[in-house]
Design a protein around this motif. Structure first.
Motif, PDB file in Angstrom:
ATOM      1  N   LEU A 110      -0.064  -2.007 -10.919  1.00 16.97           N
ATOM      2  CA  LEU A 110      -0.587  -1.052  -9.940  1.00 16.97           C
ATOM      3  C   LEU A 110      -2.056  -1.338  -9.672  1.00 16.97           C
ATOM      4  N   VAL A 111      -2.385  -1.576  -8.401  1.00 16.07           N
ATOM      5  CA  VAL A 111      -3.779  -1.686  -7.984  1.00 16.07           C
ATOM      6  C   VAL A 111      -4.312  -0.286  -7.714  1.00 16.07           C
ATOM      7  N   LEU A 112      -5.486   0.020  -8.263  1.00 18.71           N
ATOM      8  CA  LEU A 112      -6.176   1.286  -8.018  1.00 18.71           C
ATOM      9  C   LEU A 112      -7.498   0.966  -7.334  1.00 18.71           C
ATOM     10  N   GLU A 113      -7.679   1.440  -6.102  1.00 20.54           N
ATOM     11  CA  GLU A 113      -8.864   1.074  -5.321  1.00 20.54           C
ATOM     12  C   GLU A 113      -9.754   2.277  -5.036  1.00 20.54           C
ATOM     13  N   HIS A 114     -11.027   2.124  -5.341  1.00 22.49           N
ATOM     14  CA  HIS A 114     -12.095   3.045  -4.954  1.00 22.49           C
ATOM     15  C   HIS A 114     -11.776   4.494  -5.319  1.00 22.49           C
ATOM     16  N   GLU A 127       0.872  -1.167   0.000  1.00 18.71           N
ATOM     17  CA  GLU A 127       0.000   0.000   0.000  1.00 18.71           C
ATOM     18  C   GLU A 127       0.910   1.219   0.000  1.00 18.71           C
ATOM     19  N   CYS A 128       0.789   2.051  -1.022  1.00 18.01           N
ATOM     20  CA  CYS A 128       1.861   2.986  -1.358  1.00 18.01           C
ATOM     21  C   CYS A 128       1.569   4.432  -1.001  1.00 18.01           C
ATOM     22  N   GLY A 129       2.652   5.168  -0.946  1.00 19.51           N
ATOM     23  CA  GLY A 129       2.671   6.609  -0.762  1.00 19.51           C
ATOM     24  C   GLY A 129       4.046   7.083  -1.178  1.00 19.51           C
ATOM     25  N   GLU A 130       4.363   8.297  -0.832  1.00 15.98           N
ATOM     26  CA  GLU A 130       5.685   8.814  -1.174  1.00 15.98           C
ATOM     27  C   GLU A 130       6.793   7.985  -0.525  1.00 15.98           C
ATOM     28  N   HIS A 131       6.499   7.420   0.637  1.00 20.09           N
ATOM     29  CA  HIS A 131       7.516   6.676   1.387  1.00 20.09           C
ATOM     30  C   HIS A 131       7.872   5.333   0.761  1.00 20.09           C
ATOM     31  N   THR A 132       7.100   4.861  -0.226  1.00 26.31           N
ATOM     32  CA  THR A 132       7.367   3.543  -0.805  1.00 26.31           C
ATOM     33  C   THR A 132       8.013   3.602  -2.181  1.00 26.31           C
ATOM     34  N   ALA A 180       2.300  -2.157  -6.791  1.00 29.37           N
ATOM     35  CA  ALA A 180       1.944  -0.971  -6.029  1.00 29.37           C
ATOM     36  C   ALA A 180       0.429  -0.905  -5.853  1.00 29.37           C
ATOM     37  N   HIS A 181       0.003  -0.102  -4.872  1.00 33.42           N
ATOM     38  CA  HIS A 181      -1.428   0.016  -4.556  1.00 33.42           C
ATOM     39  C   HIS A 181      -1.698   1.457  -4.145  1.00 33.42           C
ATOM     40  N   LEU A 182      -2.563   2.135  -4.902  1.00 35.60           N
ATOM     41  CA  LEU A 182      -2.905   3.532  -4.638  1.00 35.60           C
ATOM     42  C   LEU A 182      -4.419   3.714  -4.625  1.00 35.60           C
ATOM     43  N   GLY A 183      -4.859   4.895  -4.199  1.00 39.69           N
ATOM     44  CA  GLY A 183      -6.278   5.166  -4.039  1.00 39.69           C
ATOM     45  C   GLY A 183      -6.654   4.920  -2.595  1.00 39.69           C
ATOM     46  N   LEU A 184      -7.714   4.176  -2.382  1.00 44.16           N
ATOM     47  CA  LEU A 184      -8.063   3.769  -1.031  1.00 44.16           C
ATOM     48  C   LEU A 184      -7.075   2.709  -0.567  1.00 44.16           C
ATOM     49  N   THR A 185      -6.362   3.002   0.503  1.00 45.55           N
ATOM     50  CA  THR A 185      -5.420   2.043   1.087  1.00 45.55           C
ATOM     51  C   THR A 185      -5.892   1.755   2.506  1.00 45.55           C
ATOM     52  N   PRO A 186      -6.524   0.601   2.727  1.00 44.32           N
ATOM     53  CA  PRO A 186      -7.164   0.322   4.016  1.00 44.32           C
ATOM     54  C   PRO A 186      -6.246   0.407   5.226  1.00 44.32           C
ATOM     55  N   GLN A 187      -4.939   0.190   5.050  1.00 43.85           N
ATOM     56  CA  GLN A 187      -4.039   0.304   6.189  1.00 43.85           C
ATOM     57  C   GLN A 187      -3.965   1.733   6.718  1.00 43.85           C
ATOM     58  N   GLY A 188      -4.380   2.694   5.911  1.00 45.71           N
ATOM     59  CA  GLY A 188      -4.400   4.084   6.343  1.00 45.71           C
ATOM     60  C   GLY A 188      -5.766   4.557   6.787  1.00 45.71           C
TER      61      GLY A 188
END
Length: 268
Positions: free
Chosen positions: A175-179, A112-117, A133-141
């Motif tokens: 890249l996974v794009l969620e919600h 689950e990605c952001g600038e830090h990944t 990679a995974h962007l958009g809704l990232t449930p861990q956040g």
């Protein structure tokens, strides 16, 4: 199936992806010809009795990824890295991700990605660990952003596009794009050479991923971007109720379900 095979499907043919959390689920998914199996941290909600994905541990994912890998012959197996298993310390992140390949026979990891990944993705791929990679809704956040649609304004949409391009440049194979809004899913897909895998991101992504429980109809509820293609929950309820009724009525076990040994009749 390898990461490069998935990468090469971008823009060529639709990519299919489902979650699986154990060997029986994975065997069915793999036999159906699904391209990728995600051993998702959604196991926290769906298999481990937690209210979120946050309590899931590296050991949880290792154990279930290994079970999935043992029975999967064709699909690419992706281990979903759980909360705080990456992104805090680079050495620990690399070790945790590497264990998924070394100990659980995963083919890739998902972050689950952001600038830090971005730089972590670069380092992992340099070491031979394929990254989804995974962007958009990232449930861990969820404690910061909530479980809501992301990228709904110009600023946040541009941030998703920029991060998508940064992770592609860093070496992510997909890249996974969620919600996110469907038109944002289309924009990201058009700007990337690697495939996008949508979950609530519209029909223009290169592929789609859903939770297997929702697809087979095991969940009590289905996400607004999901769909039940079966009614496994209903079938299970009927079978369990029929079993209970048969036992209580003395109809099970019947003679054909039992074995007798004649020489035992006179042991007392």
């Amino acid at each position: 199936m390898r990461a490069k095979d998935i990468r090469e499907k971008a823009g060529e043919e639709p990519i299919t992806m489902l979650t699986a959390y154990n060997a029986p689920d994975a065997a069915v998914v793999d036999e159906a010809g699904i391209d990728m199996i995600l051993v998702g941290d959604s196991m926290g909600n769906l298999r481990l009795g937690h209210e979120s994905t946050l309590p899931v541990t590296v050991e949880d994912v290792l154990s279930r990824t290994a079970a999935v890998s043992r029975v999967t012959e064709n699909a690419l197996v992706v281990a979903d890295m759980p909360f705080l298993s990456f992104g805090v310390d680079e050495a620990t992140s690399i070790e945790n991700c590497g264990r998924m390949l070394k100990e659980a026979d995963a083919d890739a990891v998902k972050l689950e990605c952001g600038e830090h990944t971005v730089e972590l993705t670069r380092r992992l791929t340099q070491l031979g660990i394929p990254v989804q990679a995974h962007l958009g809704l990232t449930p861990q956040g969820e404690n910061e952003t909530g479980l809501f649609r992301q990228g709904t304004d110009e600023e946040s949409a541009r941030a998703i596009v920029d991060l998508a391009e940064a992770h592609e440049e860093a070496g992510a194979f997909s890249l996974v794009l969620e919600h996110i809004p469907a038109n944002l899913g289309r924009i990201v897909t058009e700007r990337l050479d690697i495939p996008t895998i949508g979950i609530g991101a519209g029909p223009d992504c290169d592929g789609q991923v859903l939770v297997v429980d929702e697809v087979v109809g095991l969940s009590e509820r289905v996400a607004p971007f999901g769909k039940a293609f079966g009614d496994v929950r209903g079938e299970m309820q009927r079978a369990v109720e029929d079993y209970k009724a048969a036992v209580e009525a003395g109809e099970f076990p019947a003679d054909e379900h039992s074995h007798t040994q004649a020489e035992l009749d006179d042991i007392y």
